[in-house]
Design an enzyme around this catalytic site. Structure first.
Site, PDB file in Angstrom:
ATOM      1  CE  LYS A 125      11.923  11.182 -16.962  1.00  0.00           C
ATOM      2  NZ  LYS A 125      11.955  12.437 -17.759  1.00  0.00           N
ATOM      3  CG  ASP A 165      14.934  13.477 -15.912  1.00  0.00           C
ATOM      4  OD1 ASP A 165      14.155  14.091 -16.641  1.00  0.00           O
ATOM      5  OD2 ASP A 165      14.904  13.581 -14.659  1.00  0.00           O
TER       6      ASP A 165
HETATM    7  P1  NDP Z   1      20.930  17.650 -14.062  1.00  0.00           P
HETATM    8  O1  NDP Z   1      21.240  16.422 -13.307  1.00  0.00           O
HETATM    9  O2  NDP Z   1      21.826  18.063 -15.170  1.00  0.00           O
HETATM   10  O3  NDP Z   1      20.807  18.901 -13.077  1.00  0.00           O
HETATM   11  C1  NDP Z   1      19.904  18.891 -12.036  1.00  0.00           C
HETATM   12  C2  NDP Z   1      20.079  20.168 -11.229  1.00  0.00           C
HETATM   13  O4  NDP Z   1      19.013  20.284 -10.297  1.00  0.00           O
HETATM   14  C3  NDP Z   1      21.360  20.185 -10.420  1.00  0.00           C
HETATM   15  O5  NDP Z   1      21.799  21.504 -10.261  1.00  0.00           O
HETATM   16  C4  NDP Z   1      20.902  19.585  -9.101  1.00  0.00           C
HETATM   17  O6  NDP Z   1      21.705  19.935  -7.984  1.00  0.00           O
HETATM   18  C5  NDP Z   1      19.531  20.206  -8.968  1.00  0.00           C
HETATM   19  N1  NDP Z   1      18.683  19.341  -8.146  1.00  0.00           N
HETATM   20  C6  NDP Z   1      18.349  18.057  -8.359  1.00  0.00           C
HETATM   21  N2  NDP Z   1      17.585  17.593  -7.374  1.00  0.00           N
HETATM   22  C7  NDP Z   1      17.444  18.608  -6.508  1.00  0.00           C
HETATM   23  C8  NDP Z   1      16.760  18.748  -5.286  1.00  0.00           C
HETATM   24  N3  NDP Z   1      16.075  17.724  -4.754  1.00  0.00           N
HETATM   25  N4  NDP Z   1      16.817  19.947  -4.670  1.00  0.00           N
HETATM   26  C9  NDP Z   1      17.511  20.974  -5.195  1.00  0.00           C
HETATM   27  N5  NDP Z   1      18.184  20.898  -6.366  1.00  0.00           N
HETATM   28  C10 NDP Z   1      18.136  19.725  -6.999  1.00  0.00           C
HETATM   29  O7  NDP Z   1      19.437  17.458 -14.600  1.00  0.00           O
HETATM   30  P2  NDP Z   1      18.684  18.225 -15.777  1.00  0.00           P
HETATM   31  O8  NDP Z   1      19.154  19.629 -15.873  1.00  0.00           O
HETATM   32  O9  NDP Z   1      18.729  17.362 -16.966  1.00  0.00           O
HETATM   33  O10 NDP Z   1      17.178  18.188 -15.253  1.00  0.00           O
HETATM   34  C11 NDP Z   1      16.613  19.244 -14.478  1.00  0.00           C
HETATM   35  C12 NDP Z   1      15.096  19.175 -14.541  1.00  0.00           C
HETATM   36  O11 NDP Z   1      14.673  19.306 -15.905  1.00  0.00           O
HETATM   37  C13 NDP Z   1      14.469  17.867 -14.064  1.00  0.00           C
HETATM   38  O12 NDP Z   1      13.227  18.153 -13.452  1.00  0.00           O
HETATM   39  C14 NDP Z   1      14.241  17.089 -15.343  1.00  0.00           C
HETATM   40  O13 NDP Z   1      13.209  16.132 -15.194  1.00  0.00           O
HETATM   41  C15 NDP Z   1      13.830  18.213 -16.271  1.00  0.00           C
HETATM   42  N6  NDP Z   1      13.975  17.963 -17.701  1.00  0.00           N
HETATM   43  C16 NDP Z   1      15.166  17.597 -18.245  1.00  0.00           C
HETATM   44  C17 NDP Z   1      15.286  17.415 -19.611  1.00  0.00           C
HETATM   45  C18 NDP Z   1      16.583  17.086 -20.252  1.00  0.00           C
HETATM   46  O14 NDP Z   1      16.638  17.055 -21.487  1.00  0.00           O
HETATM   47  N7  NDP Z   1      17.665  16.877 -19.531  1.00  0.00           N
HETATM   48  C19 NDP Z   1      14.130  17.553 -20.491  1.00  0.00           C
HETATM   49  C20 NDP Z   1      12.938  18.026 -19.833  1.00  0.00           C
HETATM   50  C21 NDP Z   1      12.878  18.203 -18.488  1.00  0.00           C
HETATM   51  P3  NDP Z   1      22.793  18.885  -7.424  1.00  0.00           P
HETATM   52  O15 NDP Z   1      23.890  18.897  -8.429  1.00  0.00           O
HETATM   53  O16 NDP Z   1      23.161  19.411  -6.097  1.00  0.00           O
HETATM   54  O17 NDP Z   1      22.089  17.551  -7.349  1.00  0.00           O
HETATM   55  O1  2IT Z   2      11.634  15.048 -19.133  1.00  0.00           O
HETATM   56  C1  2IT Z   2      12.057  14.954 -20.311  1.00  0.00           C
HETATM   57  O2  2IT Z   2      11.357  15.306 -21.275  1.00  0.00           O
HETATM   58  C2  2IT Z   2      13.403  14.428 -20.523  1.00  0.00           C
HETATM   59  N1  2IT Z   2      14.089  14.128 -19.565  1.00  0.00           N
HETATM   60  C3  2IT Z   2      13.916  14.218 -21.915  1.00  0.00           C
HETATM   61  C4  2IT Z   2      13.379  12.923 -22.488  1.00  0.00           C
HETATM   62  C5  2IT Z   2      13.933  12.526 -23.820  1.00  0.00           C
HETATM   63  O3  2IT Z   2      13.581  11.405 -24.245  1.00  0.00           O
HETATM   64  O4  2IT Z   2      14.688  13.265 -24.459  1.00  0.00           O
END
Ligand code: NDP
Ligand code: 2IT
Length: 444
Positions: A125, A165
């Site tokens: 990561k 992420d």
């Molecule tokens: P994005 O940046 O696309 O979206 C994040 C969302 O969460 C936004 O709406 C953001 O709001 C909100 N957010 C972030 N930090 C905070 C906080 N401290 N308090 C409240 N809201 C918050 O990220 P992703 O959708 O890609 O990721 C979301 C989660 O999913 C994370 O935990 C990530 O690790 C996990 N994840 C992502 C994967 C992926 O493929 N993208 C895979 C597996 C897990 P704002 O816009 O106001 O910051």
């Molecule tokens: O938390 C996660 O699994 C991710 N942000 C996606 C990682 C990846 O390599 O696709």
């Protein structure tokens, strides 16, 4: 002292001021106790001590110049945690809260998540404390170029393959890839989540959210139930939240609330996802705007209140520790039956305990959000083979992987006498392959 307790104690002493890392390690190692008891040879080989120590931690300076000519310096991180079963794989997070503790908790989780997918990917990561909010495209590009100028010497298609992420989506991956290609002169699958015109995979963008809904659907199906007619709350409004909402709605659920870091929207008629997508994906605006555009919708400042809305299914999809004990208690009181973690570690240890004691079907992050990285591995396979699969093909493979993860963790929990405890089940099912590979490699 028992082996697990001793390793956890040492981990806390050796890595002070890393609360998120301690939290993830505590959840994982406690879940692994039944396996550790069955394998005394692990202690002799100091397997757990090696498992919780990253193979390599890279910290670097990221200097960049904003549109007004001011110079900024951010911290860059890449934790190459474990390569026992494949090249390091895991996302990059750009958010002002990023620090070593957060990157290490995410990296540790990623090892077992990646193993659960059944595909050959190790765990890593990275990220930066850079805040993308309010930055111009040009500033984002400058930052990504500076970040990759250092990172490019540490990654490679067979070594370490980052992805997105929080704060890192298609735009950032494009700039990062452009700079990698320019410096290394290789057009290879060194990042996933790439655009479709330069080697990306169909369905990667949708994969984490869709995968979360597929695994929850399987849990429902095994209890002779379905998403149809269920009231769902989804926190966040980013990549994972949007596509979880899309799939849940297409299965007949009513999603009534979502949030960003400022506050939440409640739409009793069901969220209009095209409006959310326009605000968040196109305009990069605030979710508050939804209430100005959709009649009958409410906006409330602050995030916590979202968990006071009654629902059948809660899908936290924003960030770590967004559901604490008090929020979990309100959800249970209001009748929640299923919690599927789209975000990484969104529930505190106390919240998980509340859900499990109440008999809520709790699907932990490393299983429930594994669809994203699984589809990243499918993107890597397509890159290596110079192939391009159809949306339907990738989506079918994703669904199959999520259904398998559900049954593997369910069976692991049964096998080790903790039926229905998917936290333990997911940890055990993920750990088995990593442990076997580490033992086979000797003391390395
Ligand atoms: P994005 O940046 O696309 O979206 C994040 C969302 O969460 C936004 O709406 C953001 O709001 C909100 N957010 C972030 N930090 C905070 C906080 N401290 N308090 C409240 N809201 C918050 O990220 P992703 O959708 O890609 O990721 C979301 C989660 O999913 C994370 O935990 C990530 O690790 C996990 N994840 C992502 C994967 C992926 O493929 N993208 C895979 C597996 C897990 P704002 O816009 O106001 O910051
Ligand atoms: O938390 C996660 O699994 C991710 N942000 C996606 C990682 C990846 O390599 O696709």
């Amino acid at each position: 002292m028992q082996y697990v307790e001793r390793v956890l104690e040492e981990l806390k002493t050796k890595n002070p001021n890393e609360p998120e890392f301690h939290q993830a390690a505590t959840e994982i190692l406690n879940g692994l106790k039944p396996v550790i008891e069955k394998h005394p040879e692990y202690e002799k080989a100091a397997l757990l001590e090696r498992f919780v120590e990253p193979e390599r931690v890279i910290l670097f300076r990221v200097p960049w110049v904003d549109d007004n000519g001011a110079v900024h310096v951010n911290k860059g991180y890449r934790v190459q945690f474990n390569s026992a079963i494949g090249p390091y794989k895991g996302g990059l997070r750009f958010h002002p809260s990023v620090n070593l503790s957060i990157i290490k908790f995410l990296g540790l989780e990623q090892i077992l998540k990646n193993s659960l997918t059944g595909l050959p990917i190790g765990g890593g990561k990275g990220g930066s404390d850079f805040d993308p909010k309010g930055k111009s495209d040009n500033e984002i590009m400058k930052f990504c170029q500076s970040f990759m100028t250092e990172l490019c010497r540490h990654i490679g298609q067979d070594t370490d393959v980052p992805a997105g992420d929080i704060g890192v989506g298609g735009r950032e991956i494009g700039y990062l890839f452009g700079q990698y290609k320019r410096i290394r002169d290789e057009h290879v699958g060194v990042l996933t989540g790439r655009g479709l015109s330069y080697g990306g995979s169909l369905a990667r963008k949708e994969a984490t959210g869709y995968g979360l809904v597929y695994i929850t659907e399987e849990a429902l199906k095994c209890r002779k139930d379905s998403f149809k007619g269920k009231t769902v709350i989804i926190s966040g409004s980013g990549n994972v939240a949007i596509y979880a909402c899309h799939k849940a709605q297409s299965l007949g659920a009513k999603v009534v609330a979502m949030y960003d870091s400022n506050g939440y929207i409640y739409d009793k008629n069901g969220i209009q996802l095209d409006v959310v997508k326009q605000i968040k994906e196109v305009e990069r605006g605030r979710i508050k705007e939804y209430a100005n555009r959709v009649k009958g919708a409410e906006y409330h400042e602050g995030c916590k209140g979202i968990w006071t809305i009654p629902c059948d299914i809660a899908l936290p999809c924003a960030t770590q520790n967004e559901i604490d004990k008090a929020s979990a208690e309100i959800l249970v009181k209001n009748g929640v039956k299923y919690v599927g973690e789209g975000a990484n570690m969104p529930s505190t240890l106390e919240a998980i305990s509340v859900f499990q004691k109440a008999g809520v079907v709790f699907l932990p992050a490393k299983a429930a959000n594994a669809g994203g990285v699984a589809t990243s591995a499918l993107e890597m396979a397509q890159s290596s083979g110079r192939l391009f699969w159809s949306f339907e093909e990738v989506d079918a493979k994703l669904k199959n992987i999520m259904v398998n993860i559900y049954h593997n963790m369910d069976e692991a929990a049964k096998e080790y006498g903790v039926e229905g405890d998917y936290v333990a089940g997911a940890n055990i099912a993920g750990f088995k392959k990593v442990a076997e590979a580490m033992m086979a490699h000797g003391i390395v």
